[in-house]
Write a protein that holds these residues in place. Structure first.
Motif, PDB file in Angstrom:
ATOM      1  N   GLY A  58       0.808  -1.318   0.067  1.00 24.18           N
ATOM      2  CA  GLY A  58       0.072  -0.147   0.008  1.00 24.18           C
ATOM      3  C   GLY A  58       0.980   1.245   0.125  1.00 24.18           C
ATOM      4  N   MET A  59       2.127   1.205   0.637  1.00 25.89           N
ATOM      5  CA  MET A  59       2.842   2.489   0.588  1.00 25.89           C
ATOM      6  C   MET A  59       2.204   3.621   0.752  1.00 25.89           C
ATOM      7  N   GLN A  60       1.795   4.221   1.981  1.00 27.35           N
ATOM      8  CA  GLN A  60       1.250   5.358   2.375  1.00 27.35           C
ATOM      9  C   GLN A  60       2.182   6.383   1.911  1.00 27.35           C
ATOM     10  N   HIS A  61       1.449   7.510   1.278  1.00 28.42           N
ATOM     11  CA  HIS A  61       1.735   8.788   0.796  1.00 28.42           C
ATOM     12  C   HIS A  61       2.475   8.437  -0.490  1.00 28.42           C
ATOM     13  N   LEU A  62       2.627   7.326  -1.063  1.00 29.66           N
ATOM     14  CA  LEU A  62       3.442   6.966  -2.379  1.00 29.66           C
ATOM     15  C   LEU A  62       2.505   6.212  -3.251  1.00 29.66           C
ATOM     16  N   GLY A  63       1.377   5.529  -2.612  1.00 32.05           N
ATOM     17  CA  GLY A  63       0.563   4.708  -3.586  1.00 32.05           C
ATOM     18  C   GLY A  63      -0.211   5.432  -4.488  1.00 32.05           C
ATOM     19  N   VAL A  64       0.215   6.031  -5.625  1.00 37.89           N
ATOM     20  CA  VAL A  64      -0.512   6.821  -6.514  1.00 37.89           C
ATOM     21  C   VAL A  64      -0.396   6.312  -7.724  1.00 37.89           C
ATOM     22  N   PRO A  65      -1.359   6.923  -8.801  1.00 38.79           N
ATOM     23  CA  PRO A  65      -1.478   6.050 -10.320  1.00 38.79           C
ATOM     24  C   PRO A  65      -0.178   6.117 -10.770  1.00 38.79           C
ATOM     25  N   GLN A  66       0.608   7.375 -10.684  1.00 37.29           N
ATOM     26  CA  GLN A  66       1.611   7.467 -11.770  1.00 37.29           C
ATOM     27  C   GLN A  66       2.714   6.376 -11.258  1.00 37.29           C
ATOM     28  N   PHE A  67       2.742   5.805 -10.146  1.00 37.99           N
ATOM     29  CA  PHE A  67       3.594   4.785  -9.615  1.00 37.99           C
ATOM     30  C   PHE A  67       3.125   3.554  -9.674  1.00 37.99           C
ATOM     31  N   ALA A  68       1.932   3.307  -9.153  1.00 37.86           N
ATOM     32  CA  ALA A  68       1.086   2.153  -9.398  1.00 37.86           C
ATOM     33  C   ALA A  68       1.085   1.681 -10.770  1.00 37.86           C
ATOM     34  N   SER A  69       0.693   2.337 -11.801  1.00 44.17           N
ATOM     35  CA  SER A  69       0.542   2.058 -12.991  1.00 44.17           C
ATOM     36  C   SER A  69       1.734   1.563 -13.656  1.00 44.17           C
ATOM     37  N   ALA A  70       2.868   1.997 -13.225  1.00 42.09           N
ATOM     38  CA  ALA A  70       4.176   1.384 -13.883  1.00 42.09           C
ATOM     39  C   ALA A  70       4.284  -0.086 -13.165  1.00 42.09           C
TER      40      ALA A  70
END
Length: 329
Positions: A20-32
């Motif tokens: 889940g990576m709080q503060h870091l789990g955003v679309p730009q990263f998760a989509s990669a």
């Protein structure tokens, strides 16, 4: 190819899930992560409103056509207002046909029926085998079993990943994913050997090109090792494994003199961490990482990382096959 019940259940290429990576789990990263063959995860707590969360779901759909997950962390007891907020977020997940929901913390039972009716698979993050078995009975599709090495919130029982994963995989019928202290292909092969269907990684994913955290934080992981995380917030029964930095040491000192949660918040608040992540001031915020740092010596693109992990796991499995063949009469 490493095809397991995890890859089949979630429709992904590799048996690797991003935490889940709080503060870091955003679309730009998760989509990669999803595009690279794993299961990328966006964290609902990253978005301040239902509108912002809905926009994030739509952005994920624009960025990737691969499966992804949404992480929900439930408090043991929540207010009526909080319940309404969660239901609104759940309804948005169903509306946008989110493939996988990861639940953690409190009991997800109130939402399981609605999520399944909406076509969502559910994986619950379990801090013990007892809770994992209870979640299986309640109807989740898979569990991730988190050992003591996990960054963020490990179980206070103090049991390591190998024992936890071994027990869970041998006692549950649903797929079990191992989490905590895993950062390479040998760790993936070990999890599969224990009977797990895949792994969940957090710390390793922080040290990637696409992760939206400062380069200073990524470099800190590369230059530190397995002894450089500490356990804080035991005194308030909300234990966190984090980098042994100035903020964590300050928190421990405050706990030693009996500080209450309200006072600790001046050091441990999410606002401090978010600012630290943006500015690159590693010492000035709680930075959740685990002893997997000892296995990380580079910052890689996500696709390179996943391809290398799987290739290394396949090599480790082939080595075991050769060992087994050599011992045959």
């Amino acid at each position: 190819m490493l095809q397991t019940r995890m890859t089949q259940l979630f429709g992904i290429q590799y048996p690797i899930m991003q935490g889940g990576m709080q503060h870091l789990g955003v679309p730009q990263f998760a989509s990669a992560v999803s595009d690279a063959g794993g299961l990328g995860t966006i964290n609902v707590s990253c978005f301040p409103s239902a509108k912002a969360f809905h926009e994030a779901l739509r952005e994920m759909r624009k960025l990737t056509d691969k499966p992804f997950a949404v992480n929900f962390s439930f408090l043991p007891e929540i207010s009526i207002g909080e319940q309404r907020r969660v239901w609104e977020q759940i309804e948005l997940c169903v509306l946008e046909k989110v493939p996988v929901i990861e639940t953690a913390g409190g009991d997800p039972s109130p939402y399981i029926g609605a999520l399944h009716d909406g076509g969502c698979k559910i994986v619950h993050k379990a801090p013990s085998v007892k809770i994992a078995k209870r979640m299986e009975e309640k109807g989740v599709d898979a569990v991730s079993i988190i050992g003591y090495e996990v960054a963020g919130h490990p179980s206070m029982d103090g049991v390591g990943t190998i024992v936890m994963a071994d027990r869970a995989a041998s006692q549950l019928k649903i797929p079990v994913l191992a989490a905590g202290g895993i950062a390479d292909g040998r760790g993936l092969a070990a999890a599969l050997a224990l009977g797990c269907e895949g792994i969940v990684m957090g710390t390793r994913f922080v040290a990637t090109k696409e992760c939206r955290i400062s380069q200073a934080h990524k470099d800190w992981i590369v230059t530190h090792g397995e002894k450089d995380s500490v356990l804080i917030m035991k005194s308030v029964r909300n234990m966190v494994r984090a980098a042994n930095n100035e903020s964590a040491r300050t928190c421990l000192e405050m706990e030693r003199r009996g500080a209450a949660l309200e006072e600790l918040m001046s050091v441990i608040s999410g606002a401090n961490s978010r600012e630290s992540y943006r500015e690159g001031s590693v010492e000035k915020g709680i930075f959740c990482v685990g002893p997997a740092m000892g296995l990380i010596d580079s910052v890689l693109p996500v696709k390179t990382l996943l391809d290398e992990i799987v290739a290394e796991a396949e090599s480790a499995i082939e080595r075991l096959r050769r060992i087994a063949a050599d011992r045959r009469p």
